[in-house]
Scaffold this motif. Structure first.
Motif, short mmCIF file in Angstrom:
data_model
loop_
_atom_site.label_atom_id
_atom_site.label_comp_id
_atom_site.label_asym_id
_atom_site.label_seq_id
_atom_site.Cartn_x
_atom_site.Cartn_y
_atom_site.Cartn_z
N ALA D 32 47.03 -64.62 -15.09
CA ALA D 32 46.27 -63.59 -15.80
C ALA D 32 46.27 -62.29 -15.00
O ALA D 32 46.43 -62.30 -13.79
CB ALA D 32 44.84 -64.08 -16.03
N GLN D 33 46.07 -61.19 -15.71
CA GLN D 33 46.04 -59.88 -15.07
C GLN D 33 44.83 -59.06 -15.52
O GLN D 33 44.44 -59.12 -16.69
CB GLN D 33 47.29 -59.08 -15.48
CG GLN D 33 48.59 -59.81 -15.23
CD GLN D 33 49.56 -58.97 -14.47
OE1 GLN D 33 49.61 -57.75 -14.64
NE2 GLN D 33 50.34 -59.59 -13.61
N LEU D 34 44.26 -58.32 -14.60
CA LEU D 34 43.16 -57.41 -14.91
C LEU D 34 43.82 -56.13 -15.41
O LEU D 34 44.57 -55.49 -14.66
CB LEU D 34 42.37 -57.14 -13.63
CG LEU D 34 41.14 -56.25 -13.70
CD1 LEU D 34 40.05 -56.90 -14.53
CD2 LEU D 34 40.65 -55.95 -12.29
N THR D 35 43.62 -55.76 -16.69
CA THR D 35 44.37 -54.65 -17.24
C THR D 35 43.57 -53.40 -17.57
O THR D 35 44.15 -52.36 -17.83
CB THR D 35 45.17 -55.08 -18.50
OG1 THR D 35 44.33 -55.89 -19.33
CG2 THR D 35 46.39 -55.90 -18.09
N GLN D 43 39.00 -55.60 -19.46
CA GLN D 43 40.02 -56.36 -20.18
C GLN D 43 40.88 -57.17 -19.22
O GLN D 43 41.30 -56.68 -18.17
CB GLN D 43 40.92 -55.41 -20.99
CG GLN D 43 42.01 -56.14 -21.76
CD GLN D 43 42.79 -55.21 -22.67
OE1 GLN D 43 42.23 -54.50 -23.51
NE2 GLN D 43 44.11 -55.19 -22.51
N VAL D 44 41.11 -58.43 -19.60
CA VAL D 44 41.97 -59.34 -18.84
C VAL D 44 43.04 -59.86 -19.79
O VAL D 44 42.74 -60.22 -20.94
CB VAL D 44 41.16 -60.54 -18.27
CG1 VAL D 44 42.08 -61.54 -17.57
CG2 VAL D 44 40.07 -60.04 -17.32
N THR D 45 44.28 -59.89 -19.33
CA THR D 45 45.41 -60.27 -20.17
C THR D 45 46.06 -61.55 -19.66
O THR D 45 46.15 -61.77 -18.45
CB THR D 45 46.44 -59.12 -20.19
OG1 THR D 45 45.80 -57.96 -20.74
CG2 THR D 45 47.64 -59.45 -21.03
N LEU D 46 46.50 -62.40 -20.59
CA LEU D 46 47.15 -63.67 -20.24
C LEU D 46 48.40 -63.83 -21.09
O LEU D 46 48.33 -63.83 -22.32
CB LEU D 46 46.20 -64.83 -20.51
CG LEU D 46 46.77 -66.23 -20.24
CD1 LEU D 46 46.95 -66.46 -18.75
CD2 LEU D 46 45.86 -67.30 -20.83
N SER D 47 49.55 -63.99 -20.43
CA SER D 47 50.79 -64.22 -21.17
C SER D 47 50.91 -65.67 -21.60
O SER D 47 50.47 -66.58 -20.90
CB SER D 47 52.01 -63.87 -20.30
OG SER D 47 52.01 -62.49 -19.99
N ALA D 61 41.97 -73.70 -25.38
CA ALA D 61 40.67 -73.04 -25.44
C ALA D 61 40.11 -72.80 -24.04
O ALA D 61 39.37 -71.85 -23.81
CB ALA D 61 39.69 -73.89 -26.24
N GLY D 62 40.45 -73.65 -23.08
CA GLY D 62 40.00 -73.48 -21.71
C GLY D 62 40.57 -72.24 -21.06
O GLY D 62 39.87 -71.56 -20.30
N ALA D 63 41.82 -71.92 -21.35
CA ALA D 63 42.43 -70.72 -20.79
C ALA D 63 41.84 -69.48 -21.47
O ALA D 63 41.54 -68.47 -20.81
CB ALA D 63 43.95 -70.76 -20.97
N THR D 64 41.67 -69.55 -22.79
CA THR D 64 41.03 -68.47 -23.54
C THR D 64 39.63 -68.21 -22.99
O THR D 64 39.22 -67.07 -22.78
CB THR D 64 40.94 -68.85 -25.03
OG1 THR D 64 42.26 -69.16 -25.52
CG2 THR D 64 40.35 -67.73 -25.85
N SER D 65 38.91 -69.29 -22.73
CA SER D 65 37.55 -69.18 -22.19
C SER D 65 37.54 -68.57 -20.79
O SER D 65 36.67 -67.76 -20.46
CB SER D 65 36.90 -70.57 -22.11
OG SER D 65 36.86 -71.19 -23.37
N ASP D 102 52.44 -63.41 -28.07
CA ASP D 102 53.07 -63.11 -26.79
C ASP D 102 52.06 -63.21 -25.65
O ASP D 102 52.36 -63.75 -24.58
CB ASP D 102 53.67 -61.70 -26.81
CG ASP D 102 54.81 -61.56 -27.78
OD1 ASP D 102 54.93 -60.50 -28.40
OD2 ASP D 102 55.57 -62.55 -27.94
N HIS D 103 50.89 -62.62 -25.89
CA HIS D 103 49.86 -62.68 -24.87
C HIS D 103 48.49 -62.54 -25.51
O HIS D 103 48.38 -62.17 -26.69
CB HIS D 103 50.06 -61.58 -23.82
CG HIS D 103 49.95 -60.17 -24.33
ND1 HIS D 103 51.00 -59.48 -24.87
CD2 HIS D 103 48.88 -59.34 -24.38
CE1 HIS D 103 50.60 -58.27 -25.23
NE2 HIS D 103 49.33 -58.16 -24.95
#
Lengths: 156, 156, 156, 156
Positions: D32-35, D43-47, D61-65, D102-103
């Motif tokens: 994940a990246q702090l964007t 905002q945090v982004t996850l590919s 759902a755990g990654a989304t959470s 995509d992310h």
């Protein structure tokens, strides 16, 4: 019924929601009023009275919850077929400030309207001479229950 | 006050909780009763009346929530110092079955009592001739607010 | 697979749950393990590693949530027909203590299994030489999605 | 760090948040990246990668959470004194659509920043060639923990 915002639901939807609201014994007991019905957005108002308070004189979280739950439920109902009913599956509510003021305005706004489940945002504001303040915020999940056409007679 | 279970809170705690409950306008309006006070566990009862229903005749989720929130709040209070007050930060409640029956029993049970925050489990049962059925379940977060000793006069 | 408690699900149910768990990329990434499958109750275990921590070295609330959500989802699945799938509708989780210890045990327990929706209790314990401590507690709502018999080949 | 919106937090706040984010083992594990860091909004982004999926190939759902919780926590932190830390008390999240794309972009927005508790709105969007879609929505309660000035050395 308020007409202060340009967007209101159709007469049919307003009547269906008002009719259902009028059958809610708790809303009558609390003295709550349905004050705006728009597609996906409904407002319920509650005046401050001793009968709805908790031990410190603020409006009880249960009364705040009741009007928030009702507003969200009807917001979801406005987007469902005429013969559907809606039931609250669950909801979560943060009490973010003491509920003090002349009256509370609870607003339910549909975030997502699915085939089976709907999700609503819940907000409750306390209104007084000092202005309008957020006192509760939350989120609610509802399930649509299809009605039986033969028993409804409601036109689209 | 019920004495059907062996474990009750001390007389001082029972009196403090009952006194606070009696100052809740909403509990009186609903016709709810405080029926058991134990350390970390409190029960509030609500009889089925038209005045607390929703449009299908079941007890309104708002009434179910009000007694659940009250039960949890007082459960947390039983474990706090005599001068403390408790406020609901937030709670989540699932409505798992229609609330139909003679009366509802709401039970708040403390899961964790911390220096600042407490967490309670909330359960509401509908009781009828057919038995006792879970109609709502949830969880609640509360914050303790220290009182001012000069204003309380409560002995430990 | 642990056999320390007398009650386990049938071999068919255990295999179905284990097979689904093994297809979860996130569970493999976290290094989580499915450690017990009983009807209506499933346990998932996560060892403490730097890779699952937050900025203070405790296990991240996201990792705690991931194993809790998975445990609850599979607990609900054990009570559904062999061809069903389960999806998380929503959940709420209180983080009640820092997640520190050798490993975490997440337990999902079905409170209510309905035709469409199920409700699960979520609990996560941190285990160390000092014992076993509750670090997270919550509640989860799930929806069952019927499978298509032609694609499953699973025997009852 | 994105500079696509005009409002960003001060360099000091951005550095504090980025430094804390970089110490989160789970964020690195997920990729994940702090964007974006703005006052009260992070905002945090996850590919999308196989390693963060569940059994159907959607993001777990755990990654989304995890990214939603992190975004909310840092949103609250931006409004706290430089020496404070923030801890998640609890949160609730609805998974409103399968997390495919995509992310994911998780946004935490402060609704209320109090002396002790803060409340954040959580939203997660899936981004793909087809556009941007809400996949999760929720609400989070956080508690601020004052730091000890002697150990921080952070200038205001």
């Amino acid at each position: 019924m308020s007409d202060q915002t340009p967007e209101q639901a159709s007469r049919e939807v307003i009547d269906r929601v008002q009719g259902s609201f009028d059958r809610q014994g708790l809303m009558r007991l609390l003295g709550a009023q349905l004050t705006h019905v728009a597609p996906g957005r409904v407002q319920v108002t509650l005046s401050h009275r001793d009968e709805v308070t908790q031990q410190h004189g603020y409006i009880h979280a249960g009364a705040t919850s009741a009007i928030a739950d009702t507003a969200g439920g009807y917001a979801a109902l406005t987007l469902m077929p005429p013969t559907s009913e809606v039931l609250t599956v669950e909801y979560k509510l943060n009490l973010v400030a003491p509920a003090a003021g002349d009256h509370l305005e609870a607003i339910g706004t549909v975030l997502k309207s699915g085939r089976t489940l709907s999700i609503c945002r819940l907000e409750v504001f306390a209104v007084s001479d000092d202005g309008r303040k957020l006192v509760a915020a939350g989120q609610q999940t509802l399930i649509g229950v299809p009605g039986t056409p033969s028993t409804t007679g409601v036109s689209s």
